[in-house]
Design a protein around this motif. Structure first.
Motif, PDB file in Angstrom:
ATOM      1  N   CYS A  51       0.850  -1.181   0.000  1.00  0.00           N
ATOM      2  CA  CYS A  51       0.000   0.000   0.000  1.00  0.00           C
ATOM      3  C   CYS A  51       0.891   1.236   0.000  1.00  0.00           C
ATOM      4  O   CYS A  51       2.026   1.195   0.459  1.00  0.00           O
TER       5      CYS A  51
ATOM      6  N   HIS B 202       0.074  -4.253   6.003  1.00  0.00           N
ATOM      7  CA  HIS B 202      -1.184  -4.244   6.750  1.00  0.00           C
ATOM      8  C   HIS B 202      -2.371  -4.710   5.912  1.00  0.00           C
ATOM      9  O   HIS B 202      -3.493  -4.271   6.111  1.00  0.00           O
TER      10      HIS B 202
ATOM     11  N   THR C 170       0.693   3.674   1.879  1.00  0.00           N
ATOM     12  CA  THR C 170       1.041   3.993   3.263  1.00  0.00           C
ATOM     13  C   THR C 170       2.353   3.315   3.654  1.00  0.00           C
ATOM     14  O   THR C 170       3.162   3.882   4.385  1.00  0.00           O
TER      15      THR C 170
ATOM     16  N   CYS D  48      -6.924  -3.254   2.468  1.00  0.00           N
ATOM     17  CA  CYS D  48      -6.696  -1.837   2.780  1.00  0.00           C
ATOM     18  C   CYS D  48      -7.232  -0.997   1.639  1.00  0.00           C
ATOM     19  O   CYS D  48      -8.214  -0.289   1.771  1.00  0.00           O
TER      20      CYS D  48
HETATM   21 ZN   LIG Z   1      -2.942   0.718   3.354  1.00  0.00          ZN
END
Ligand SMILES: [Zn+2]
Ligand SMILES: [Zn+2]
Length: 322
Positions: free
Chosen positions: A42, A64, A44, A141
């Protein structure tokens, strides 16, 4: 076990993740041990590795969007929301995504760029049978937060919805919008992303600087850019909503209130997800047969995969397989 470990944040081109042997994690009371079957990657993660999100620990294993297998063989998903305190004002309001003392998987605790991980039993989400590990990982996510963004933007069936930026999250939101009978307008840079949007059935696709041909009821921005937020705002009808799906934004430039925000237009941010978002979205995904486009990388390729993501060189979502 083998894991990709971050000890010092740096640009991904310098390969900051060390792929090495570390001790197997041991579940504390209230946690379960999971063998990682797949872990989505991701933006992030990129912000964590490069230090745009400030480090919370000396050493962390990112990741995650974990599809894991418990010792009894059951399959669970773990999202960015690794836990909450359950006692703060927001938890009491049922807004656990805003918890004052949250646990963030792969940021405040170790995540899924590894062969094993541990997760809070309450936050390990049982997974629907209809989708494979690789199909589910990006949903955990990119998919769930895309879905939450549609909720935050207040999307109603049949509305005109703009997606600004078209990476992992947007390409999973589009089929949901189509299932709801919405008309979908996509503005994005990169011809590969535009082609994917067309292929997924967007009603209109334009470049970064193009404007949708009609005022939008809702717009969701996926790029970490304040200019894109303003472009989305400029595309709204009166009373329309922009939801910003970005954990980090460069800056929002000064803009003209009278023409852009007046008329009860709204700008909202989207922060984290709730377990209900995850459950509702996974149920819908299995119902409508949402099958994300996936590029698979081995754990050893974690740095290369993040670099490719940074360069927008991946169609759809990247998934690590240990
Ligand atoms: Zn994420
Ligand atoms: Zn709380």
């Amino acid at each position: 076990m083998k894991a990709a470990v971050l000890t010092r944040t740096a640009g991904v081109a310098s390969r900051p993740l060390e792929i090495r042997e570390v001790r197997d994690p041991v579940p504390a009371p209230g946690q379960i041990l999971l063998r990682v079957r797949a872990c989505g990657m991701c933006r992030t993660d990129l912000h964590i590795v490069e230090g745009e999100l400030k480090p919370l620990r000396d050493r962390v294993i990112p990741g995650h969007q974990i599809v894991g297998e418990a010792p009894d063989g059951a399959r669970f998903g773990v999202t960015w929301m690794g836990g909450v305190d359950g006692t703060c004002e927001y938890c009491h309001r049922g807004e656990e995504n805003l918890c004052d003392v949250p646990v963030f998987t792969g940021y405040s605790v170790d995540g899924g760029y590894a062969e094993f991980t541990v997760a809070g039993s309450d936050f390990a989400i049982p997974l629907p049978a209809g989708l494979t590990d690789l199909e589910i990982a990006p949903l955990l996510c990119a998919g769930v937060i895309g879905f939450r963004s549609l909720r935050v933007a207040g999307v109603q069936r049949g509305e005109r919805v703009g997606l600004f930026g078209f990476g992992a999250s947007a390409h999973l939101a589009l089929p949901v919008l189509r299932a709801w009978g919405c008309r979908v307008y996509v503005c994005t840079r990169g011809s590969a992303h535009r082609k994917l949007a067309e292929w997924l059935g967007a009603d209109w696709v334009g470049a970064e600087r193009d404007r949708p041909p009609t005022p939008l009821d809702r717009a969701i921005t996926f790029a970490p850019s304040g200019n894109v937020v303003i472009a989305a705002l400029a595309s709204l009808r009166k009373g329309g909503v922009v939801a910003i799906n970005a954990i980090h934004l460069d800056h929002i430039p000064e803009f003209d209130y009278d023409s852009l925000l007046w008329g009860e237009r709204q700008i909202r941010s989207v922060a984290n997800v709730t377990r209900a978002d995850a459950r509702d979205f996974l149920e819908l995904a299995s119902e409508i047969g949402l099958r994300p486009k996936v590029t698979v990388f081995r754990l050893e390729q974690a740095n290369e995969a993040l670099l490719a993501m940074k360069n927008d060189a991946i169609d759809g979502a990247a998934v690590l397989v240990p």
